[in-house]
Write a protein that holds these residues in place. Structure first.
Motif, PDB file in Angstrom:
ATOM      1  N   HIS A 184      39.606  27.341  34.372  1.00 26.57           N
ATOM      2  CA  HIS A 184      39.684  28.090  35.626  1.00 26.57           C
ATOM      3  C   HIS A 184      40.600  27.433  36.665  1.00 26.57           C
ATOM      4  CE1 HIS A 184      38.143  29.321  39.672  1.00 26.57           C
ATOM      5  NE2 HIS A 184      38.318  30.512  39.128  1.00 26.57           N
ATOM      6  N   TYR A 241      43.405  29.152  39.049  1.00 23.25           N
ATOM      7  CA  TYR A 241      43.014  29.290  40.453  1.00 23.25           C
ATOM      8  C   TYR A 241      43.791  28.377  41.395  1.00 23.25           C
ATOM      9  CZ  TYR A 241      39.917  29.032  44.551  1.00 23.25           C
ATOM     10  OH  TYR A 241      39.413  29.041  45.826  1.00 23.25           O
ATOM     11  N   ALA A 291      40.819  35.233  38.215  1.00 20.34           N
ATOM     12  CA  ALA A 291      40.283  33.936  38.616  1.00 20.34           C
ATOM     13  C   ALA A 291      38.958  34.085  39.342  1.00 20.34           C
ATOM     14  CB  ALA A 291      41.294  33.200  39.490  1.00 20.34           C
ATOM     15  N   GLN A 338      34.870  25.713  34.283  1.00 21.87           N
ATOM     16  CA  GLN A 338      35.095  25.495  35.708  1.00 21.87           C
ATOM     17  C   GLN A 338      35.964  24.280  36.014  1.00 21.87           C
ATOM     18  OE1 GLN A 338      31.574  25.102  38.134  1.00 21.87           O
ATOM     19  NE2 GLN A 338      32.678  25.553  40.015  1.00 21.87           N
ATOM     20  N   ALA A 379      36.101  35.137  36.981  1.00 20.90           N
ATOM     21  CA  ALA A 379      35.650  33.952  36.254  1.00 20.90           C
ATOM     22  C   ALA A 379      34.830  33.042  37.146  1.00 20.90           C
ATOM     23  CB  ALA A 379      36.858  33.199  35.695  1.00 20.90           C
ATOM     24  N   GLN A 380      35.259  32.899  38.390  1.00 23.64           N
ATOM     25  CA  GLN A 380      34.520  32.050  39.329  1.00 23.64           C
ATOM     26  C   GLN A 380      33.107  32.572  39.557  1.00 23.64           C
ATOM     27  OE1 GLN A 380      35.149  32.016  43.829  1.00 23.64           O
ATOM     28  NE2 GLN A 380      36.314  30.202  43.226  1.00 23.64           N
ATOM     29  N   THR A 399      40.846  30.606  30.048  1.00 25.12           N
ATOM     30  CA  THR A 399      39.616  31.138  30.633  1.00 25.12           C
ATOM     31  C   THR A 399      39.070  32.289  29.794  1.00 25.12           C
ATOM     32  OG1 THR A 399      40.328  30.492  32.860  1.00 25.12           O
ATOM     33  CG2 THR A 399      38.601  32.152  32.712  1.00 25.12           C
TER      34      THR A 399
END
Length: 442
Positions: free
Chosen positions: A344, A348, A250, A340, A253-254, A313
């Motif tokens: 995600h 998340y 997570a 996002q 990806a962020q 994701t």
């Protein structure tokens, strides 16, 4: 001494705890991410002007990474005292620390005025920011989760929703200041205003936070007989490692969707403001995505939601760069919204509740904070790693993102479902099993 009558939960205190956690997270991440944007736009010219421009930019971004490196330390320090003395006391300290550090950044002298002392002071304040964020998250999540009696995923998720909210506010503030000042004015003083406003946000946040009582679960629990970190390492080492594994994908990806994509898209011909606008739009969507998927995890479980988010994701990771390469602003926005705002958040959002459910009350602040913040290193390291391997092509970057998402999937599948877990400790300080009889790994 343990309260034989059990913890007393108040709906009023739950609402205050959730509001306090959300506002605290907004403030913390406003300050933390404001620095991220400023480091890319301003700091190389203000604090590292004595260096070659390229070296100055690298040094500026390097100070950004130090904040992520300091976050696990904050999790350990504030987790320790939060498990011994209470969640509320630590949260007042972390909020105050962040507000003061960010306000001081707004009044720092430039390199031209103070020489090498200016960037040194900047790094010190950035480290303090990282320590504050590292201590804030775990306590804020626990304040909501331990006050809740039902829908723990929903209430705890407001802390995670504060991160994209803070990003939206910080980006809008810098954009506003850039719009109302000339380039010279912005470099001279305009960039300082958003940092100075931190003191106003601090006052609002403390006003709300001081009205929240200590969590009933902590108040009713016995205190740890040994250091909370030792408790985590001796009793919950597997859960700690799996918490890191669940969160790592997570965070990678962020870091990709908020930091690396900014530099990459600008390199593909987009204006910086166009990319920031796209990130802002997708960040607004992320707030609702985080809350929505976390609420869903209360109904169907943490595992299916997180696994679905990780798979989605990974797919977006392969779509992202071709969509940016199209040089279409519409496809840029769509790519970031898919990543996002939709994919995600599913991975998340439930992390807030999931991390709290892996540890007993006596070491929950320390365990949840450390697992989350070590995983958070992925967001600080990913942009640097991707920039270094970009020459090999974006397909390799997409493969790395997918591999990190696979780590998340394998880690969450190694955990028992925990959304019905009772956070009240049993006599041995072990998290009670779910009613279905599935015992979580401890």
């Amino acid at each position: 001494m343990t309260d034989t009558h059990g913890p007393h939960h108040s709906p009023v205190q739950l609402r205050r705890a959730v509001l306090s956690s959300y506002l605290g997270s907004v403030i913390e991440y406003y300050d933390f991410l404001l620095y991220a944007t400023a480091s890319a736009v301003v700091f190389s010219k203000v604090f590292f002007s004595g260096l070659d421009p390229v070296v100055g930019t690298i040094a500026s971004l390097g100070t950004f990474t130090t904040g992520y490196l300091a976050r696990p330390l904050g999790g350990i320090v504030f987790g320790h005292f939060g498990d011994l003395l209470g969640r509320k006391r630590m949260l007042v300290i972390t909020m105050t620390m962040m507000g003061i550090a960010s306000t001081l950044i707004g009044v720092l002298p430039t390199y031209a005025q103070a020489g090498a002392l200016a960037p040194i002071l900047l790094v010190v304040l950035r480290v303090l920011q990282g320590i504050a964020v590292g201590g804030e998250w775990g306590g804020a999540v626990l304040m909501s989760a331990e006050h809740a009696t039902t829908r723990r995923g929903l209430w705890a998720s407001f802390t995670n929703a504060g991160a994209p909210s803070g990003m939206v506010v910080s980006t809008l503030m810098l954009t506003l200041m850039a719009a109302v000042t000339t380039d010279a004015q912005f470099l001279a003083w305009g960039w300082r205003i958003p940092f100075l406003l931190s003191v106003v946000l601090l006052a609002i946040g403390l006003f709300v936070r001081l009205k929240v009582t200590e969590t009933p679960v902590f108040a009713a629990a016995t205190r740890p007989s040994r250091a909370p970190l030792v408790e985590v390492l001796r009793r919950h080492p597997r859960n700690l490692l799996l918490a890191v594994g669940v969160g790592f994908g997570a965070f990678v990806a962020q870091g990709t969707l908020t930091t690396y994509v900014l530099a990459y898209a600008v390199g593909q011909g987009f204006s910086r403001q166009t990319v920031l606008n796209a990130i802002t739009v997708s960040s607004v969507g992320a707030v609702f995505g985080i809350i929505g998927f976390s609420a869903l995890s209360d109904r169907i479980g943490r595992r299916p939601v997180v696994v679905g988010g990780a798979v989605a994701t990974a797919i977006v990771g392969f779509l992202l760069f071709p969509m940016v390469d199209s040089r279409s602003a519409g496809l840029l926005v769509l790519a970031l919204v898919l990543g996002q705002s939709i994919a995600h958040p599913a991975m998340y959002g439930p992390l807030a509740a999931l991390c709290t459910e892996l540890f007993g009350t006596r070491a929950r602040y320390t365990g949840a904070s450390l697992g989350y913040q070590v995983a958070g290193l992925g967001a600080g390291v990913a942009p640097v790693v991707f920039a270094s391997i970009a020459g090999a092509g974006t397909l390799l970057i997409s493969v790395v993102i997918a591999a990190c998402c696979l780590v998340t999937v394998l880690s969450v599948l190694a955990l028992a479902e925990s959304h019905r877990t009772d956070l009240t400790d049993d006599p041995d300080g072990v998290v009670a099993p779910a009613p279905e009889g599935i015992r979580g790994t401890t």
